[in-house]
Write a protein that holds these residues in place. Structure first.
Motif, PDB file in Angstrom:
ATOM      1  N   ASP A 188     -14.156  29.412  -8.086  1.00 19.17           N
ATOM      2  CA  ASP A 188     -14.876  30.631  -7.566  1.00 19.17           C
ATOM      3  C   ASP A 188     -16.175  30.260  -6.709  1.00 19.17           C
ATOM      4  N   PRO A 189     -16.072  30.628  -5.268  1.00 26.80           N
ATOM      5  CA  PRO A 189     -16.994  30.088  -4.322  1.00 26.80           C
ATOM      6  C   PRO A 189     -18.392  30.503  -4.664  1.00 26.80           C
ATOM      7  N   ASP A 190     -18.579  31.719  -5.401  1.00 26.45           N
ATOM      8  CA  ASP A 190     -19.966  32.143  -5.948  1.00 26.45           C
ATOM      9  C   ASP A 190     -20.435  31.193  -6.911  1.00 26.45           C
ATOM     10  N   GLU A 191     -19.611  30.701  -8.057  1.00 25.40           N
ATOM     11  CA  GLU A 191     -20.112  29.743  -8.755  1.00 25.40           C
ATOM     12  C   GLU A 191     -20.509  28.539  -8.144  1.00 25.40           C
ATOM     13  N   VAL A 192     -19.819  28.124  -7.116  1.00 22.27           N
ATOM     14  CA  VAL A 192     -20.208  26.851  -6.083  1.00 22.27           C
ATOM     15  C   VAL A 192     -21.660  26.962  -5.578  1.00 22.27           C
ATOM     16  N   LYS A 193     -21.638  28.291  -5.094  1.00 21.86           N
ATOM     17  CA  LYS A 193     -23.026  28.657  -4.348  1.00 21.86           C
ATOM     18  C   LYS A 193     -24.074  28.626  -5.429  1.00 21.86           C
ATOM     19  N   LYS A 194     -23.645  29.108  -6.654  1.00 18.58           N
ATOM     20  CA  LYS A 194     -24.810  29.128  -7.806  1.00 18.58           C
ATOM     21  C   LYS A 194     -25.304  28.006  -8.123  1.00 18.58           C
ATOM     22  N   CYS A 195     -24.401  26.712  -8.251  1.00 17.67           N
ATOM     23  CA  CYS A 195     -24.833  25.446  -8.554  1.00 17.67           C
ATOM     24  C   CYS A 195     -25.446  24.803  -7.362  1.00 17.67           C
ATOM     25  N   LEU A 196     -25.312  24.966  -5.930  1.00 18.42           N
ATOM     26  CA  LEU A 196     -25.957  24.575  -4.853  1.00 18.42           C
ATOM     27  C   LEU A 196     -27.300  25.166  -4.845  1.00 18.42           C
ATOM     28  N   GLN A 197     -27.469  26.584  -4.999  1.00 19.01           N
ATOM     29  CA  GLN A 197     -28.566  27.227  -5.104  1.00 19.01           C
ATOM     30  C   GLN A 197     -29.646  26.577  -6.095  1.00 19.01           C
ATOM     31  N   LYS A 198     -29.223  26.346  -7.200  1.00 18.90           N
ATOM     32  CA  LYS A 198     -29.925  25.915  -8.334  1.00 18.90           C
ATOM     33  C   LYS A 198     -30.459  24.337  -7.863  1.00 18.90           C
ATOM     34  N   ALA A 199     -29.454  23.825  -7.317  1.00 10.26           N
ATOM     35  CA  ALA A 199     -30.160  22.178  -7.073  1.00 10.26           C
ATOM     36  C   ALA A 199     -31.156  22.284  -5.908  1.00 10.26           C
ATOM     37  N   LYS A 200     -30.918  23.425  -4.681  1.00 12.75           N
ATOM     38  CA  LYS A 200     -31.953  23.514  -3.844  1.00 12.75           C
ATOM     39  C   LYS A 200     -33.141  23.912  -4.195  1.00 12.75           C
ATOM     40  N   GLU A 201     -33.090  25.060  -5.187  1.00 10.26           N
ATOM     41  CA  GLU A 201     -34.512  25.288  -5.670  1.00 10.26           C
ATOM     42  C   GLU A 201     -35.302  24.193  -6.604  1.00 10.26           C
ATOM     43  N   LEU A 202     -34.456  23.319  -7.007  1.00  8.75           N
ATOM     44  CA  LEU A 202     -35.248  22.235  -7.923  1.00  8.75           C
ATOM     45  C   LEU A 202     -35.765  21.153  -6.964  1.00  8.75           C
ATOM     46  N   ASP A 203     -34.887  20.784  -5.915  1.00  6.59           N
ATOM     47  CA  ASP A 203     -35.460  19.771  -5.320  1.00  6.59           C
ATOM     48  C   ASP A 203     -34.921  19.796  -3.847  1.00  6.59           C
ATOM     49  N   PRO A 204     -35.622  20.660  -3.059  1.00 10.41           N
ATOM     50  CA  PRO A 204     -35.237  21.002  -1.834  1.00 10.41           C
ATOM     51  C   PRO A 204     -34.998  19.979  -0.774  1.00 10.41           C
TER      52      PRO A 204
END
Length: 227
Positions: A188-204
């Motif tokens: 699911d692309p939404d699941e992929v996006k959720k993981c990417l967003q989490k990574a970005k928030e933690l360490d931009p």
């Protein structure tokens, strides 16, 4: 607190020179206490004073012989200078001892060496053994996931990145690699996006570096596609 503990406390406070001086004092006072030598070697390696660390390693070999702890420390000395093949030789000798604490640590370091040397299948073989000893070691689990990603074992890689974020949900690299595994599996692309967003928030900053590397890889694959 003995001198070794005092020295390590100084090191943890960022007082490297004072820590080294304290460890030399510990060796002067108890010249047969191995712990002081190995703590000194570790501090010197961490401080990137490789020539000094080598001098202490040579003194240890002369005094105590090429024992297991010496071989492991010598492996670390090579590893921190990115001489991974030489590091591997020393860790392999330690690993042959099997049931000792350092042998178990060596399994993880051997896996790490093979990963850096771009031999992911060999890396996985040793890292799985290390996992049996350290089942919740994030470093080991992340390395297994990264190695599996390199071998395109995306489902297994996903499972290991999931393990890392379940232990530490602030690990930005694990979230980003989890997204890559999910994407490769067509999830699911939404699941992929959720993981990417989490990574970005933690360490931009690291996130942008990963994205840049990914775009370069995809560009290279596209340019070299002969089909």
């Amino acid at each position: 607190m003995d001198l070794n503990q005092e020295a390590l406390s100084l090191w943890n406070k960022g007082q490297a020179n004072e820590a080294v001086a304290m460890l030399f004092k510990a060796i002067d006072e108890e010249p047969d206490k191995k712990e002081s030598y190995y703590n000194l070697i570790n501090v010197l390696i961490a401080a990137e004073k490789f020539a000094d660390a080598k001098a202490v390693l040579d003194a240890v070999e002369e005094k105590f012989g090429a024992e297991e702890a010496y071989l492991y420390a010598y492996g670390n000395w090579h590893y921190q200078q990115q001489n991974f093949s030489k590091a591997l030789e020393n860790y392999q000798k330690v690993f042959q001892q099997k049931e000792t604490v350092l042998a178990k640590e060596a399994a993880a370091m051997i896996g790490q060496c093979y990963f850096v040397l771009e031999q992911p299948k060999m890396a996985v073989a040793y890292l799985l053994e290390a996992e049996a000893y350290f089942p919740e070691d994030k470093r080991v689990l992340l390395l297994i996931g990264n190695s599996l990603l390199q071998t395109e074992s995306f489902s297994d890689a996903e499972r290991y990145f999931d393990k890392v974020v379940s232990i530490d949900d602030t690990n930005a690299e694990a979230w980003f690699k989890l997204a890559l595994a999910k994407r490769a599996l067509g999830q699911d692309p939404d699941e992929v996006k959720k993981c990417l967003q989490k990574a970005k928030e933690l360490d931009p900053e690291t996130f942008l570096r990963y994205i840049k590397q990914l775009k370069e890889i995809e560009s290279f694959v596209h340019e070299t596609d002969m089909t």
